[in-house]
Design an enzyme around this catalytic site. Sequence first.
Site, PDB file in Angstrom:
ATOM      1  N   PRO A   2      -2.376   0.384  -4.421  1.00 35.71           N
ATOM      2  CA  PRO A   2      -1.008   0.382  -4.910  1.00 35.71           C
ATOM      3  C   PRO A   2      -0.005   0.373  -3.782  1.00 35.71           C
ATOM      4  O   PRO A   2      -0.037   1.223  -2.899  1.00 35.71           O
ATOM      5  CB  PRO A   2      -0.921   1.686  -5.688  1.00 35.71           C
ATOM      6  CG  PRO A   2      -2.235   2.379  -5.490  1.00 35.71           C
ATOM      7  CD  PRO A   2      -2.904   1.731  -4.345  1.00 35.71           C
ATOM      8  N   GLU A   3       0.886  -0.572  -3.830  1.00 31.23           N
ATOM      9  CA  GLU A   3       2.019  -0.598  -2.923  1.00 31.23           C
ATOM     10  C   GLU A   3       3.227  -0.167  -3.737  1.00 31.23           C
ATOM     11  O   GLU A   3       3.076   0.232  -4.887  1.00 31.23           O
ATOM     12  CB  GLU A   3       2.178  -2.009  -2.330  1.00 31.23           C
ATOM     13  CG  GLU A   3       0.897  -2.469  -1.635  1.00 31.23           C
ATOM     14  CD  GLU A   3       0.992  -3.823  -0.968  1.00 31.23           C
ATOM     15  OE1 GLU A   3       2.068  -4.159  -0.449  1.00 31.23           O
ATOM     16  OE2 GLU A   3      -0.005  -4.555  -0.965  1.00 31.23           O
TER      17      GLU A   3
END
Length: 271
Positions: A2-3
């Site tokens: 996840p960014e």
Amino acid sequence: MPELPEVEVTRLSFAERIRGAEVTGVRVGKPLRWPLGCEADALISQRVGTVSRRGKYLWIALDRGGLLLHLGMSGSLAFSDRNGAPGAHDHFDLVTSRGTLRLTDPRRFGAVVWSPSLEAGQAAKLLARLGVEPFDAVFDGAHLHRALRRRRVSIKQALLGGDIVVGAGNIYACEALFAAAIDPRTRSDRISRVRAAGLVDAIRTTLARAVEAGGSTLRDFRDAHGAAGAFQRHAAVYGRAGLPCPICSTAIRRIVQHARSTFYCPRCQRR
DNA sequence: AAGTGGACCTGCTAGC
DNA sequence: TGCTAGCAGGTCCACT
């Protein structure tokens, strides 16, 4: 995994539903990156307040302190009023009067840490070195240019570091550099002020489009409702080695920078 | 201060 | 079919 976009999409998908709920139980599975930092039972009967984001961290406010969450490389959150028995990779449950928030994280690089506030304890320590938020007004061409002047690492690595600006990880750093037409190998201190301003715009546009698309689902990303993201279909370069550049049709190239894959167009992106 | 390399942990896929 | 090597969205920490 996840960014910033995936973390923000996750936050938006459960923040309003969990707000005001009462914690009725806590289940801790296998160890995550750091210990919880309090007795699990100490969270019971506290009320959940707002859920906010700083960089790729989420902060879930409670009556006394709150929980700082990080999804690491493979983490995701689900919020549901009908969770089944925990699976092999479900390592944290926050059971509330509105449903259970469950962290699933096969690689266990993620974390759930109690802290007395964002400004104290473990949360303060973890957030201390973070750069500015990409959508904060202080992040502009002059700010980025000033920060890059002191660095000799590649621009790609400077973005990944997260100590100048947070949020862009490996996918979005590649995409933003493509959008700004900057070669990812360019030394940070050789980026002109004009190009730095262009990169600021590219980072903002790339991240905002990804949030609108619900994030990227390369393998298994889901928001807290279980919905997949669609941004990977818009990716111009990430994961597209050998495929044609959407602008000039030149084959996208994959290189390794500091043990991470970088994808770029050798014709559109210049030093 | 800034840069580098190793560490953490598991799952999946390509290739033999 | 089974084994192995290589790869994966992050970032902290120790060391130079």
